[in-house]
Design an enzyme around this catalytic site. Structure first.
Site, PDB file in Angstrom:
ATOM      1  N   ASP A 171       0.870  -1.170   0.000  1.00 52.54           N
ATOM      2  CA  ASP A 171       0.000   0.000   0.000  1.00 52.54           C
ATOM      3  C   ASP A 171       0.923   1.242   0.000  1.00 52.54           C
ATOM      4  O   ASP A 171       2.113   1.127   0.331  1.00 52.54           O
ATOM      5  CB  ASP A 171      -0.865  -0.064   1.275  1.00 52.54           C
ATOM      6  CG  ASP A 171      -1.470   1.261   1.621  1.00 52.54           C
ATOM      7  OD1 ASP A 171      -2.130   1.849   0.757  1.00 52.54           O
ATOM      8  OD2 ASP A 171      -1.269   1.730   2.775  1.00 52.54           O
ATOM      9  N   ASP A 209      -0.002   5.148   1.025  1.00 51.47           N
ATOM     10  CA  ASP A 209      -0.166   6.065   2.166  1.00 51.47           C
ATOM     11  C   ASP A 209      -0.130   5.313   3.498  1.00 51.47           C
ATOM     12  O   ASP A 209      -0.941   4.409   3.721  1.00 51.47           O
ATOM     13  CB  ASP A 209      -1.511   6.794   2.075  1.00 51.47           C
ATOM     14  CG  ASP A 209      -1.485   7.887   1.037  1.00 51.47           C
ATOM     15  OD1 ASP A 209      -0.600   8.744   1.105  1.00 51.47           O
ATOM     16  OD2 ASP A 209      -2.360   7.875   0.145  1.00 51.47           O
TER      17      ASP A 209
HETATM   18  O1  M1P Z   1      -4.506   5.716  -0.093  1.00 50.95           O
HETATM   19  C1  M1P Z   1      -5.401   5.933   0.940  1.00 50.95           C
HETATM   20  C2  M1P Z   1      -6.388   7.039   0.597  1.00 50.95           C
HETATM   21  O2  M1P Z   1      -5.674   8.264   0.444  1.00 50.95           O
HETATM   22  C3  M1P Z   1      -6.468   9.389   0.244  1.00 50.95           C
HETATM   23  O3  M1P Z   1      -7.325   9.560   1.353  1.00 50.95           O
HETATM   24  P1  M1P Z   1      -7.459  10.943   2.187  1.00 50.95           P
HETATM   25  O4  M1P Z   1      -7.401  12.059   1.218  1.00 50.95           O
HETATM   26  O5  M1P Z   1      -8.782  10.767   2.882  1.00 50.95           O
HETATM   27  O6  M1P Z   1      -6.328  10.962   3.186  1.00 50.95           O
HETATM   28  C4  M1P Z   1      -7.327   9.227  -0.981  1.00 50.95           C
HETATM   29  O7  M1P Z   1      -6.528   9.295  -2.129  1.00 50.95           O
HETATM   30  C5  M1P Z   1      -8.093   7.907  -0.948  1.00 50.95           C
HETATM   31  O8  M1P Z   1      -8.726   7.691  -2.176  1.00 50.95           O
HETATM   32  C6  M1P Z   1      -7.162   6.748  -0.672  1.00 50.95           C
HETATM   33  O9  M1P Z   1      -7.907   5.564  -0.519  1.00 50.95           O
END
Ligand code: M1P
EC number: 5.4.2.8
Length: 257
Positions: free
Chosen positions: A17, A19
């Site tokens: 993953d 983030d």
């Molecule tokens: O990758 C995790 C999530 O990152 C973003 O979420 P947020 O803006 O809420 O922090 C978005 O790009 C979301 O689509 C994605 O799942």
């Protein structure tokens, strides 16, 4: 990396993953993580699988102008609905084609009304972001700053705004065949059933890996890593941060180097 360095690798694939796993949320890859991945790739095959679109993932995984597609064997944006093997685009499919314009319009109209009626401390802009494979919905809006994001996340933990929103949509559109996943700090994603991160596995199933590992930070039920983390085809690793990912990689892959 030279072909000879990559030719004797174990037939294992490690999928990450983005983030919270390779980078801090919406942050950039660090030189340390970049180097760890490079070292890992000398031993096994690696790929990223992010919920975000390719443009954002590319920004996050680029270090000093490098192309992330040169660091990874596979690149999966929007859960793999946009898929790369090396630099080759394997496929791309569309959310609207799958759902149909009429249903899509009803869904969007309902969401916009719901957000308009939400009384939260602040609102910014871009409450719905349409992506190729999904819709991303944010009550505060995607234009929120980093500080505003953090404040929203805290507020949401207390008031469960996103969880309630998702429950309402599930009740309102039970026959649309949609999955709702809370993956980040300020939003949730909507996509057709099966277009979660397990979608990317179809792009690697003919490559005959002995093991496929997945690393993610949102592995609980309702989190956007849950399905692939708990899929019988993968060995799941729940991480708490990029630092934790690097620690596990050092133990799992690099300890004898
Ligand atoms: O990758 C995790 C999530 O990152 C973003 O979420 P947020 O803006 O809420 O922090 C978005 O790009 C979301 O689509 C994605 O799942």
């Amino acid at each position: 990396m030279s072909d000879s360095t990559l030719s004797n690798r174990q037939k294992k694939l490690l999928l990450f993953d983005v983030d919270g796993t390779l980078t801090v949320p919406r942050g950039d890859i660090t030189p340390e993580m970049f180097q760890v991945l490079k070292n890992v790739r000398e031993k096994v095959y690696i790929g990223f699988v992010g919920g975000s679109d390719w443009k954002k993932i590319k920004e996050q995984l680029t270090l000093d102008g490098s192309d992330p597609l040169d660091l990874f064997d596979y690149g999966f944006a929007e859960n793999g609905v946009m898929a790369f093997k090396g630099r080759n685009l394997l496929s791309q499919v569309s959310f609207i084609q799958q759902l149909g314009e009429e249903k899509y319009k009803k869904l969007v109209n309902f969401i916009l009304h719901y957000i308009a009626d939400m009384d939260i401390p602040i609102k910014r802009g871009t409450f719905i972001e349409f992506r190729m494979s999904m819709v991303n919905v944010s009550p505060i809006g995607r234009n929120a700053t980093v500080e505003e994001r953090q404040a929203f996340e805290e507020y949401d933990k207390k008031h469960q705004l996103r969880a309630t929103f998702v429950r309402t949509l599930q009740e309102k559109f039970p026959d649309y065949g949609l999955t709702f996943a809370i993956g980040g700090q300020i939003s949730f994603d909507i996509f057709p059933h099966g277009w979660d991160k397990t979608y990317c596995l179809k792009h690697v199933e003919n490559d005959e890996y002995e093991e496929i590992h997945f690393f993610g930070d949102k592995t609980w039920k309702g989190g956007n890593d849950y399905e692939i983390f708990s899929d019988p085809r993968t060995i799941g690793h729940a991480v708490t941060s990029p630092h934790d990912t690097a620690r596990i990689l050092k133990e799992l892959v690099l300890k004898d180097s």
